[in-house]
Design a protein around this motif. Structure first.
Motif, short mmCIF file in Angstrom:
data_model
loop_
_atom_site.label_atom_id
_atom_site.label_comp_id
_atom_site.label_asym_id
_atom_site.label_seq_id
_atom_site.Cartn_x
_atom_site.Cartn_y
_atom_site.Cartn_z
N PHE A 106 0.82 -1.20 0.00
CA PHE A 106 0.00 0.00 0.00
C PHE A 106 0.86 1.26 0.00
N GLY A 107 1.97 1.25 0.73
CA GLY A 107 2.88 2.39 0.70
C GLY A 107 3.50 2.58 -0.67
N LEU A 108 3.85 1.48 -1.35
CA LEU A 108 4.42 1.60 -2.69
C LEU A 108 3.38 2.11 -3.68
N TRP A 109 2.13 1.64 -3.54
CA TRP A 109 1.08 2.16 -4.43
C TRP A 109 0.82 3.65 -4.17
N ALA A 110 0.89 4.06 -2.89
CA ALA A 110 0.72 5.48 -2.57
C ALA A 110 1.84 6.32 -3.19
N TYR A 111 3.05 5.83 -3.14
CA TYR A 111 4.19 6.54 -3.73
C TYR A 111 4.01 6.64 -5.25
N ASP A 112 3.67 5.51 -5.89
CA ASP A 112 3.49 5.53 -7.35
C ASP A 112 2.29 6.39 -7.75
N ASN A 158 -9.78 22.36 -14.48
CA ASN A 158 -8.63 21.57 -14.91
C ASN A 158 -8.89 20.06 -14.82
N GLY A 159 -10.03 19.67 -14.21
CA GLY A 159 -10.32 18.25 -13.98
C GLY A 159 -10.37 17.41 -15.25
N PRO A 160 -11.10 17.81 -16.28
CA PRO A 160 -11.17 16.98 -17.49
C PRO A 160 -9.80 16.74 -18.12
N ARG A 161 -8.95 17.78 -18.15
CA ARG A 161 -7.61 17.59 -18.72
C ARG A 161 -6.77 16.67 -17.84
N LEU A 162 -6.96 16.78 -16.55
CA LEU A 162 -6.15 15.98 -15.63
C LEU A 162 -6.50 14.49 -15.72
N ILE A 163 -7.79 14.15 -15.81
CA ILE A 163 -8.16 12.72 -15.89
C ILE A 163 -7.73 12.14 -17.25
N LYS A 164 -7.67 12.98 -18.26
CA LYS A 164 -7.22 12.51 -19.56
C LYS A 164 -5.75 12.14 -19.50
N GLU A 165 -4.95 12.96 -18.81
CA GLU A 165 -3.53 12.66 -18.69
C GLU A 165 -3.28 11.48 -17.75
N LEU A 166 -4.12 11.36 -16.71
CA LEU A 166 -3.97 10.20 -15.82
C LEU A 166 -4.24 8.88 -16.56
N SER A 167 -5.18 8.90 -17.47
CA SER A 167 -5.49 7.69 -18.23
C SER A 167 -4.33 7.28 -19.13
N LYS A 168 -3.46 8.24 -19.49
CA LYS A 168 -2.33 7.93 -20.37
C LYS A 168 -1.07 7.52 -19.60
N ASN A 173 1.83 5.73 -17.91
CA ASN A 173 2.39 4.38 -18.07
C ASN A 173 3.88 4.44 -17.74
N PHE A 174 4.27 3.88 -16.61
CA PHE A 174 5.67 3.88 -16.22
C PHE A 174 5.92 2.68 -15.29
N THR A 175 7.18 2.41 -15.05
CA THR A 175 7.56 1.35 -14.12
C THR A 175 7.87 1.99 -12.77
N GLY A 176 6.96 1.76 -11.82
CA GLY A 176 7.13 2.37 -10.51
C GLY A 176 7.78 1.40 -9.53
N PHE A 202 2.96 0.40 -13.91
CA PHE A 202 1.90 1.25 -13.38
C PHE A 202 1.19 1.93 -14.54
N HIS A 203 -0.01 1.48 -14.83
CA HIS A 203 -0.86 2.15 -15.79
C HIS A 203 -2.30 1.74 -15.51
N PHE A 204 -3.21 2.65 -15.82
CA PHE A 204 -4.62 2.43 -15.50
C PHE A 204 -5.33 1.79 -16.69
N VAL A 205 -6.10 0.76 -16.40
CA VAL A 205 -6.98 0.11 -17.37
C VAL A 205 -8.38 0.17 -16.79
N ASN A 206 -9.25 0.94 -17.47
CA ASN A 206 -10.61 1.17 -16.96
C ASN A 206 -10.57 1.75 -15.55
N GLY A 207 -9.61 2.65 -15.32
CA GLY A 207 -9.56 3.36 -14.06
C GLY A 207 -8.92 2.62 -12.91
#
Length: 900
Positions: free
Chosen positions: A249-255, A295-305, A307-310, A315-320
């Motif tokens: 959980f701490g690692l997920w919080a950091y990522d 700024n919310g709509p732009r922010l969720i769009k960038e969050l959906s994109k 993709n990195f190795t945390g 770490f990347h979102f699939v269907n949120g």
């Protein structure tokens, strides 16, 4: 270190509970994103706030599967859904062959939302969940102990704990106190408890020994190692008296924090304002005064994109939410845990991490490493146990009036209670249970009304096991498919099948023409034709050389028939002198011998043996005639008859052997039956009492025999089945059978139902041999005869017609063959002179006065048939001393006939 510029992000900390703080953050601070909340219970309300104000909510610890169903575009779960682990838990249960498990869970959103996914996954592999144990979050130790005692008195010994660590640790500590952490028990923790168990008090850790746990696997990396060292140094500096470790959980919080920072950086900070509502704050609620982030709509769009190795891996979102990844299976021992295997969506359970990348899995090798189970044992628990301290197993038995050899319940006339329960099925079950590897306490409970009558059909009795009223059923219960959908059967302990029982009648014919019955009409006709044919063949082969087959035409016909038909009794007196004739007669005598012996045996059987034949030979006859059929009361056979399109008014039930016999005696026309459909064990018992009066006819419908009934998924079914094999393979089963069915034997349970008449199909091979032999003899004889008389065919008046030549050959055939040894022995060569074509010369008549005069020399037309005879002597001059010359005489005769 992560953020490269100032962003307005607030992480909900431990002291911030509920949605009220989130409202203040959005309304007063105007935060652009919220990382939290930590619990699934709080998440529902916070997500609705984020959706209303268009502020992204990123949770790293709210794993409840129900949050996914909210379908909010502003909610991102930087963690794996709790539903991802259920397949791993299912495979663990499947690996060790446990057929029943009991989930123990907390009664809040976190606990309740996982259970439907867990039970569905278990039931996919036919793993039963007989009971769901729900414990309130506020439960005290007494309530927990009460629930655990209830579980202890059931037979299931596999438990899955899904609760908060605070409640879960109390459950496990109490389980250890009452003895549920001993040998034979299995405890499995879900990922949240497995991740946090190290944080509990050291005194409670002793209660976790031998427990299995499932948690997300974090691959090792240099970045993770460096971060863990820095974090531990920092944490111990701030909290010198607290010993803690970084968990998933701490690692997920950091990522998650890193992902939000990158998303804000990509979305830009040009417009971080909120659009305020026009509602007056004095009369409006807190929710109505919330602004909307631009700024919310732009922010969720960038969050959906993102993709990195945390630190936690990819770490990347699939269907949120994060994708399902690898789980590790751990075994708690001492103050630590030992990894015993992995689980991946692609490979399932594997022992080593390297093998998760291989597509082929070996089912023969263990998929998990060595495990130390509760009770400090390496032996895999069975997963169930008959609770000795609890109640006995309630075994239901049917109550019936007839066929009591199988199950017999004797009632006390005063108390109306069962005084004794016995029978073949009861004795078999007692013998089987005595072979069990462990003691099983049980008691028989009659399935009856207070008056002592049957409480329902056999289907109703089996349903009592499904409803949990009985723990099993013993009796003459047939294994059928529709019942197996709700209960489990053991292996059968009797023979199987449903057959049709019908009366038999004496079919012996007492009339003047009974002697014709042994052979069918086609065999009679074929035999007669062959007698005539064989007589003709023998006449052809013997006519020229045997005086017995010569004479007037009527005499020859009579002799031929007499000779052929007298072979039936081998009374023929005529001698057969030709080799071909003897060959044909030998073959025919063998055929006649087989026919007469078979006829004699069949006729003897018809006249002396009782001919028992069934009154009905096909169940379709009953349907066509609309006759009645019987079945045993409360049996499943009634459903079979209805499925065969029998009208219910033509289906009659019986309960005893005597009732069945009476129904047969009355017959279908008088309200009785013409046939009965019943199981083979009942039929054999009935035939033993009424031997020789009834029989069975085909078809026999396949069933699996009698078996014992247990609840669906009950582990007892497998152990009892193995014990049945031990009993049936010994002599104990025969002793039980002899005890109840000692006189249940009938010398003739299956009388012949086919016709006694012999048909052509049984003898066509013999007729074929006789026919081929006879035709072959005729062909050989004809070839030899034509070869001897070839001068007649090719040199004697070649210009004559074919018909004239046939007449000539037939007249030659009708004469004696004096060259045969049969005539040479009886007539001298010079005894007489018979006219021959060889005695016809070109120079006048013969000097032998016994010969007829020669035709006139001046005749222009000579009919050679006027001079045909078969003596082979003489010459053109009529001198007996000169041997004949067929070639010369024929040429001279030809010259003479042409006047040259």
């Amino acid at each position: 270190e992560i953020l490269t510029f100032e962003i307005r992000v607030n992480i909900l900390r431990k002291k911030l509970f509920g949605g009220r703080t989130a409202v203040e953050l959005i309304r007063n601070v105007e935060v652009q994103a919220i990382i939290g909340p930590r619990s699934s219970v709080q998440a529902n309300f916070v997500i609705s706030l984020g959706n209303k104000s268009q502020v992204p909510i990123i949770s790293f610890s709210a794993t409840s599967p129900s949050l996914t169903s909210l379908m909010s575009p502003y909610f991102f779960r930087a963690a794996q859904s709790g539903s991802f682990q259920v397949n791993a838990i299912r495979d663990i249960v499947e690996e060790f062959g446990w057929r029943e498990v009991v989930p123990i869970y907390i009664n809040n959103l976190f606990g309740e939302t996982l259970i439907p996914y867990l039970t569905a996954a278990l039931q996919e592999n036919n793993i039963r969940v007989p009971y769901l144990s729900v414990i309130p979050e506020s439960a005290d130790d007494d309530l927990i102990a009460k629930e655990l005692y209830k579980l202890m008195n059931n037979q299931t010994r596999v438990f899955i704990v899904h609760a908060t660590m605070a409640l879960g640790s109390r459950i496990l500590v109490k389980a250890e106190e009452i003895g549920m952490m001993s040998e034979g028990y299995v405890w499995i923790m879900t990922d949240s408890m497995t991740t946090l168990w190290r944080s509990i008090d050291s005194s409670a850790i002793n209660a976790l020994q031998g427990i299995l746990g499932v948690k997300s696997y974090v691959p090792k990396s240099k970045e993770l190692e460096n971060f863990t060292v820095r974090w531990k140094r920092k944490f111990q500096s701030d909290n010198p008296n607290v010993n803690a470790e970084m968990n998933i959980f701490g690692l997920w919080a950091y990522d998650a924090t890193f992902a939000v920072a990158r998303a804000v950086e990509n979305a830009g900070t040009a417009n971080l304002r909120f659009n305020r509502t026009n509602i007056s704050s004095s009369g409006a609620t807190d929710l109505e005064t919330l602004g909307v982030s631009q700024n919310g709509p732009r922010l969720i769009k960038e969050l959906s994109k993102i993709n990195f190795t945390g630190l936690s891996g990819d770490f990347h979102f699939v269907n949120g939410q994060l994708e399902s990844s690898v789980f590790q299976i751990v075994n708690v021992n001492g103050n630590g845990e030992r990894r015993v295997g992995f689980w991946t969506p692609q490979s399932g359970l594997v022992k080593d991490w390297k093998s998760t990348n291989t597509s082929a899995k070996s089912s023969s090798k263990p998929k998990l490493g060595p495990i130390i189970w509760p009770g400090d044992t390496n032996s895999v628990p069975k997963g169930w146990k008959i609770p000795v301290e609890g109640k006995k197993l309630k075994i239901g038995v049917p109550v019936k009036d007839g066929f009591t050899e199988f199950v017999k319940v004797t009632w006390d006339s005063n108390s109306k209670k069962a005084k004794s329960i016995g029978g073949y099925c009861i004795d078999v079950f007692d013998a089987v249970m005595s072979k069990m590897p462990y003691p099983v306490p049980y008691e028989y409970v009659p399935f009856a009304t207070p008056e002592g009558n049957a409480a329902g059909s056999y289907n109703d009795l089996v349903d009592q096991v499904f409803y949990g009223i009985y723990d099993g059923v013993v009796g003459d219960i047939t294994i059928v498919a529709n019942r197996s959908l709700y209960v489990d059967y053991t292996l059968p302990y009797t023979e199987s099948g449903v057959s049709m029982l019908v009366p038999v009648r004496d079919n012996k014919k007492k009339n003047a023409w009974v002697f014709l019955q042994p052979l069918t009409s086609d065999l009679w006709v074929t035999s007669g034709c062959f007698f005539v044919f064989i007589g003709f063949v023998v006449w052809v082969l013997e006519h020229r050389i045997n005086e017995d087959f010569r004479g007037p035409p009527a005499h020859q016909v009579g002799t031929s028939f007499w000779f052929s038909f007298s072979t039936m009794v081998f009374g023929h007196r005529e001698k057969v002198v030709s080799n071909l004739g003897r060959f044909v007669v030998i073959i025919w005598c063998f055929v006649v011998l087989v026919l007469t012996q078979s006829y004699t045996a069949s006729l003897t059987s018809l006249l002396t043996v009782e001919q028992l034949q069934p009154t009905v030979t096909d169940i379709n006859q009953l349907l066509k005639r609309r006759e009645s059929v019987g079945f045993l009361s409360a049996s499943f056979v009634k459903d079979m008859l209805l499925g065969m399109k029998f009208d219910e008014s033509h289906i009659k039930k019986y309960g005893t052997l005597e009732e069945l016999h009476d129904l047969f005696t009355e017959g279908s026309a008088k309200g009785g039956i013409s046939a009965a459909l019943d199981e083979i064990p009942y039929i054999r018992l009935f035939l033993s009492k009424y031997c020789g009066k009834y029989t069975t006819v085909k078809p026999t419908f396949k069933t699996d025999g009698f078996g014992f009934v247990f609840p669906k998924g009950s582990p007892l079914a497998a152990d009892v089945s193995r014990a049945i094999l031990n009993v049936t393979q010994g002599d104990e089963m025969q002793k039980i059978h002899d005890k109840w069915f000692n006189n249940a034997t009938c010398p003739d349970l299956d009388p012949t139902v086919s016709s006694n008449s012999l048909g052509l199909e049984s003898f066509w091979g013999l007729f074929l041999i006789a026919g081929v032999a006879s035709i072959s003899a005729l062909i050989i004889f004809a070839a030899m005869f034509l070869y001897e008389q070839k001068h007649v065919l090719f040199q004697f008046y070649p210009e004559n017609s074919v018909w004239r030549k046939v007449r000539t050959m037939s007249r030659i055939f009708d004469q004696k063959d004096l060259s045969s040894h049969t005539f040479k022995k009886t007539e001298p060569r010079d005894a007489s002179c018979h006219c021959s074509v060889h005695s016809i010369g070109a120079y006048g008549s013969s000097t032998n006065t016994n010969c007829p005069p020669s035709p006139s020399v001046g005749s222009n037309q000579i009919d050679p048939s006027d001079f045909v005879c078969l003596v082979e002597q003489g010459s053109v001059t009529g001198s007996p001393d000169i041997p004949p010359s067929p070639e010369r005489s024929s040429i001279e005769f030809a010259d003479y006939s042409h006047g040259q």
